[in-house]
Design a protein around this motif. Structure first.
Motif, PDB file in Angstrom:
ATOM      1  N   LEU A 104      46.105  34.843  47.125  1.00 26.89           N
ATOM      2  CA  LEU A 104      44.722  34.511  46.809  1.00 26.89           C
ATOM      3  C   LEU A 104      43.824  35.546  47.477  1.00 26.89           C
ATOM      4  O   LEU A 104      43.971  35.814  48.670  1.00 26.89           O
ATOM      5  CB  LEU A 104      44.408  33.117  47.353  1.00 26.89           C
ATOM      6  CG  LEU A 104      43.291  32.329  46.693  1.00 26.89           C
ATOM      7  CD1 LEU A 104      43.774  31.793  45.353  1.00 26.89           C
ATOM      8  CD2 LEU A 104      42.888  31.169  47.585  1.00 26.89           C
ATOM      9  N   ASP A 106      40.105  36.007  47.136  1.00 25.05           N
ATOM     10  CA  ASP A 106      38.686  35.759  47.383  1.00 25.05           C
ATOM     11  C   ASP A 106      38.503  34.862  48.617  1.00 25.05           C
ATOM     12  O   ASP A 106      39.028  33.748  48.655  1.00 25.05           O
ATOM     13  CB  ASP A 106      38.053  35.097  46.149  1.00 25.05           C
ATOM     14  CG  ASP A 106      36.550  34.947  46.284  1.00 25.05           C
ATOM     15  OD1 ASP A 106      36.106  33.982  46.937  1.00 25.05           O
ATOM     16  OD2 ASP A 106      35.815  35.798  45.748  1.00 25.05           O
ATOM     17  N   ASN A 109      36.972  31.368  47.857  1.00 28.70           N
ATOM     18  CA  ASN A 109      37.956  30.459  47.260  1.00 28.70           C
ATOM     19  C   ASN A 109      38.916  29.943  48.331  1.00 28.70           C
ATOM     20  O   ASN A 109      39.250  28.765  48.373  1.00 28.70           O
ATOM     21  CB  ASN A 109      38.760  31.178  46.167  1.00 28.70           C
ATOM     22  CG  ASN A 109      38.022  31.247  44.846  1.00 28.70           C
ATOM     23  OD1 ASN A 109      37.131  30.448  44.575  1.00 28.70           O
ATOM     24  ND2 ASN A 109      38.393  32.210  44.024  1.00 28.70           N
ATOM     25  N   SER A 198      47.069  33.694  42.518  1.00 25.69           N
ATOM     26  CA  SER A 198      45.868  34.505  42.729  1.00 25.69           C
ATOM     27  C   SER A 198      44.906  34.352  41.559  1.00 25.69           C
ATOM     28  O   SER A 198      45.281  33.918  40.465  1.00 25.69           O
ATOM     29  CB  SER A 198      46.245  35.983  42.891  1.00 25.69           C
ATOM     30  OG  SER A 198      46.803  36.492  41.696  1.00 25.69           O
ATOM     31  N   GLU A 199      43.645  34.734  41.794  1.00 26.52           N
ATOM     32  CA  GLU A 199      42.594  34.559  40.797  1.00 26.52           C
ATOM     33  C   GLU A 199      42.854  35.340  39.515  1.00 26.52           C
ATOM     34  O   GLU A 199      42.542  34.880  38.420  1.00 26.52           O
ATOM     35  CB  GLU A 199      41.237  34.986  41.380  1.00 26.52           C
ATOM     36  CG  GLU A 199      40.748  34.124  42.526  1.00 26.52           C
ATOM     37  CD  GLU A 199      41.262  34.587  43.869  1.00 26.52           C
ATOM     38  OE1 GLU A 199      40.755  34.098  44.882  1.00 26.52           O
ATOM     39  OE2 GLU A 199      42.177  35.450  43.927  1.00 26.52           O
ATOM     40  N   ASN A 227      38.469  27.828  37.964  1.00 22.07           N
ATOM     41  CA  ASN A 227      38.464  28.482  39.257  1.00 22.07           C
ATOM     42  C   ASN A 227      39.603  27.911  40.090  1.00 22.07           C
ATOM     43  O   ASN A 227      39.872  26.715  40.071  1.00 22.07           O
ATOM     44  CB  ASN A 227      37.114  28.237  39.939  1.00 22.07           C
ATOM     45  CG  ASN A 227      37.088  28.696  41.372  1.00 22.07           C
ATOM     46  OD1 ASN A 227      37.550  27.976  42.256  1.00 22.07           O
ATOM     47  ND2 ASN A 227      36.569  29.872  41.611  1.00 22.07           N
ATOM     48  N   VAL A 228      40.299  28.782  40.838  1.00 26.48           N
ATOM     49  CA  VAL A 228      41.508  28.356  41.546  1.00 26.48           C
ATOM     50  C   VAL A 228      41.232  27.271  42.588  1.00 26.48           C
ATOM     51  O   VAL A 228      42.054  26.362  42.778  1.00 26.48           O
ATOM     52  CB  VAL A 228      42.226  29.560  42.190  1.00 26.48           C
ATOM     53  CG1 VAL A 228      41.364  30.215  43.258  1.00 26.48           C
ATOM     54  CG2 VAL A 228      43.584  29.155  42.768  1.00 26.48           C
TER      55      VAL A 228
END
Length: 244
Positions: A104, A106, A109, A198-199, A227-228
């Motif tokens: 991941l 961000d 996030n 991951s995004e 969105n994750v």
């Protein structure tokens, strides 16, 4: 040199690595040469520290000091050992619920996921040493301080965590749109670990091959993915619902 969140200067960073400082990520100036810089690169590789090469303008934004082409971000937390964490949760008599984050990237996030994980009783979060979001001020703020309450472990590869969970009797469930069934058809009542990808790329295909189960969320609109951090919240609260 060092302040609360960064170390700058090549020699200072090398010495910090040798002293086992908890460094989250090192930013190095693109195109920089020299023996000392090569020594820094070797130290980073040997310690398995996340790093990236960036323009000098990025380094200038990170610190006002004489960075000499390198800035390191210090993690505000101490990381847990995955063996010790899993064993302590099992011995406590709780039904384990872990969260695995596959690179991941961000920080917001990541912070939002940590906050939700703390609220839903997750026992720990496992991340990969390289390629993931750093733990910095934005992470702390977005997590509303939950980052200090949630045990976090780092592994060389997320597959290491998958195998460790499985060998400990913990089922590993991947949250992926490639799944054939919805999360509502999967049992989260027994010991389990949920993997979020991951995004941009989702979960690594090599990781998907070794998980125990896969599940997806129903998407009713035209946009094909959530969105994750939102998707993670949906999965964790389904686990809470089933266990309540």
């Amino acid at each position: 040199m060092k302040n609360e969140t960064t170390i700058f200067g090549i020699r200072a960073i090398i010495e910090a690595i040798k002293s086992n400082e908890t460094i989250d990520k090192v930013f190095m100036q693109k195109g920089l040469q020299g023996e000392l810089f090569k020594e820094l690169e070797q130290a980073i590789r040997s310690a398995g520290i996340n790093s990236s090469y960036v323009p000098i303008e990025k380094l200038n934004r990170l610190t006002r000091g004489n960075h000499q082409g390198a800035v390191a971000q210090i993690s505000p937390i101490e990381f847990h050992d995955i063996d010790d964490l899993v064993m302590s949760v099992i011995e406590s008599g709780k039904t384990p619920l872990f969260l695995l984050l596959d690179q991941l990237s961000d920080v917001r996030n990541f912070g939002a996921i940590v906050r939700t994980a703390e609220c839903t009783g997750v026992n720990g979060i496992i991340i990969q040493k390289k390629g993931g979001a750093p733990i910095n001020g934005d992470t702390i703020k977005t997590s509303a301080g939950a980052i200090f309450k949630m045990p976090i472990c780092k592994v060389d590869h997320i597959k290491d965590a998958v195998f460790h969970m499985q060998s400990s009797g913990i089922r590993v469930i991947a949250a992926t749109e490639k799944a054939e069934h919805y999360l509502y058809d999967v049992s989260f009542k027994e010991p389990c670990a949920i993997i979020m990808g991951s995004e941009d790329r989702g979960i690594n295909p090599s990781v998907l091959k070794v998980v125990d189960d896969q599940a997806k969320l129903p998407i009713l609109g035209e946009i094909e993915s959530l969105n994750v951090s939102v998707a993670c919240g949906a999965f964790l609260y389904e686990a809470v619902r089933q266990r309540s």
